[in-house]
Design a protein around this motif. Structure first.
Motif, PDB file in Angstrom:
ATOM      1  N   SER A  84       0.811  -1.219   0.000  1.00 57.81           N
ATOM      2  CA  SER A  84       0.000   0.000   0.000  1.00 57.81           C
ATOM      3  C   SER A  84       0.848   1.275   0.000  1.00 57.81           C
ATOM      4  O   SER A  84       0.316   2.370   0.168  1.00 57.81           O
ATOM      5  CB  SER A  84      -0.956  -0.002   1.200  1.00 57.81           C
ATOM      6  OG  SER A  84      -0.238   0.004   2.416  1.00 57.81           O
ATOM      7  N   ALA A  85       2.134   1.160  -0.223  1.00 57.41           N
ATOM      8  CA  ALA A  85       3.055   2.301  -0.124  1.00 57.41           C
ATOM      9  C   ALA A  85       2.694   3.459  -1.051  1.00 57.41           C
ATOM     10  O   ALA A  85       2.916   4.622  -0.705  1.00 57.41           O
ATOM     11  CB  ALA A  85       4.483   1.842  -0.395  1.00 57.41           C
ATOM     12  N   ASN A  86       2.131   3.190  -2.209  1.00 57.74           N
ATOM     13  CA  ASN A  86       1.804   4.250  -3.169  1.00 57.74           C
ATOM     14  C   ASN A  86       0.371   4.751  -3.058  1.00 57.74           C
ATOM     15  O   ASN A  86      -0.047   5.612  -3.829  1.00 57.74           O
ATOM     16  CB  ASN A  86       2.065   3.773  -4.603  1.00 57.74           C
ATOM     17  CG  ASN A  86       3.533   3.525  -4.844  1.00 57.74           C
ATOM     18  OD1 ASN A  86       4.390   4.242  -4.337  1.00 57.74           O
ATOM     19  ND2 ASN A  86       3.839   2.483  -5.600  1.00 57.74           N
ATOM     20  N   ALA A  87      -0.366   4.215  -2.118  1.00 58.10           N
ATOM     21  CA  ALA A  87      -1.767   4.618  -1.946  1.00 58.10           C
ATOM     22  C   ALA A  87      -1.840   5.971  -1.255  1.00 58.10           C
ATOM     23  O   ALA A  87      -0.876   6.431  -0.633  1.00 58.10           O
ATOM     24  CB  ALA A  87      -2.509   3.569  -1.126  1.00 58.10           C
ATOM     25  N   SER A  88      -3.013   6.600  -1.349  1.00 58.64           N
ATOM     26  CA  SER A  88      -3.225   7.857  -0.639  1.00 58.64           C
ATOM     27  C   SER A  88      -3.033   7.603   0.855  1.00 58.64           C
ATOM     28  O   SER A  88      -3.183   6.469   1.332  1.00 58.64           O
ATOM     29  CB  SER A  88      -4.630   8.394  -0.907  1.00 58.64           C
ATOM     30  OG  SER A  88      -5.590   7.591  -0.260  1.00 58.64           O
ATOM     31  N   SER A  89      -2.734   8.637   1.600  1.00 66.80           N
ATOM     32  CA  SER A  89      -2.470   8.471   3.032  1.00 66.80           C
ATOM     33  C   SER A  89      -3.681   7.885   3.767  1.00 66.80           C
ATOM     34  O   SER A  89      -3.517   7.067   4.679  1.00 66.80           O
ATOM     35  CB  SER A  89      -2.036   9.791   3.664  1.00 66.80           C
ATOM     36  OG  SER A  89      -3.038  10.767   3.499  1.00 66.80           O
ATOM     37  N   ASP A  90      -4.890   8.275   3.388  1.00 68.86           N
ATOM     38  CA  ASP A  90      -6.092   7.737   4.036  1.00 68.86           C
ATOM     39  C   ASP A  90      -6.251   6.239   3.789  1.00 68.86           C
ATOM     40  O   ASP A  90      -6.541   5.476   4.713  1.00 68.86           O
ATOM     41  CB  ASP A  90      -7.350   8.459   3.556  1.00 68.86           C
ATOM     42  CG  ASP A  90      -7.432   9.894   4.039  1.00 68.86           C
ATOM     43  OD1 ASP A  90      -6.705  10.252   4.994  1.00 68.86           O
ATOM     44  OD2 ASP A  90      -8.215  10.657   3.461  1.00 68.86           O
ATOM     45  N   VAL A  91      -6.080   5.828   2.545  1.00 69.50           N
ATOM     46  CA  VAL A  91      -6.230   4.412   2.202  1.00 69.50           C
ATOM     47  C   VAL A  91      -5.106   3.603   2.829  1.00 69.50           C
ATOM     48  O   VAL A  91      -5.332   2.521   3.385  1.00 69.50           O
ATOM     49  CB  VAL A  91      -6.292   4.219   0.669  1.00 69.50           C
ATOM     50  CG1 VAL A  91      -6.257   2.743   0.304  1.00 69.50           C
ATOM     51  CG2 VAL A  91      -7.546   4.875   0.109  1.00 69.50           C
TER      52      VAL A  91
END
Length: 131
Positions: free
Chosen positions: A110-117
């Protein structure tokens, strides 16, 4: 492109088989140009689907109709410019497995996901580790 994040519980009467779920999901998602991440510990599911809006909506409709799931809750539904999760993957926490290793794997996926996700997946993995 649509990104949809949901959480659900496994229906105890329909025991989930993570290997079978992964095989079916990979086939369907490849066909429909959907990527994302499915985190499962056999009791709860947290999934993000990314792809063409109609295909993501169709995939989610199949999930809603799947008797292995209950108590589905959409946590996020948003339009994104680029895929945040890259290629489809599945993280599964088997009973007795190294909980810290699965948390590290979920963080990497999930490293490239938005901070919320990203925070949703990180928090879910940590809570499920304690469960």
């Amino acid at each position: 492109m649509l990104q949809l994040v949901y959480v659900s519980s496994a229906n105890r009467r329909e025991a989930p088989d993570p290997v079978r779920i992964l095989a079916t999901s990979r086939r369907n998602n490849h066909r429909d140009s959907i990527t994302g991440l499915l985190y499962s510990d056999g009791t709860r599911f947290l999934q993000v689907l990314e792809g063409p809006e109609t295909k993501v909506a169709e995939a989610f409709a199949r999930i809603e109709a799947d008797p292995r799931h209950r108590a589905l809750v959409v946590l996020s539904r948003r339009t994104i410019e680029a895929r945040e999760f890259g290629n489809w993957d599945m993280a599964h926490h088997a009973p007795g497995a190294d909980a810290d290793a699965i948390i590290e794997r979920v963080a990497a996926l999930s490293a490239n996901a938005s901070s919320d996700v990203r925070a949703t997946f990180d928090g879910f993995a940590k809570v499920r580790r304690a469960a």
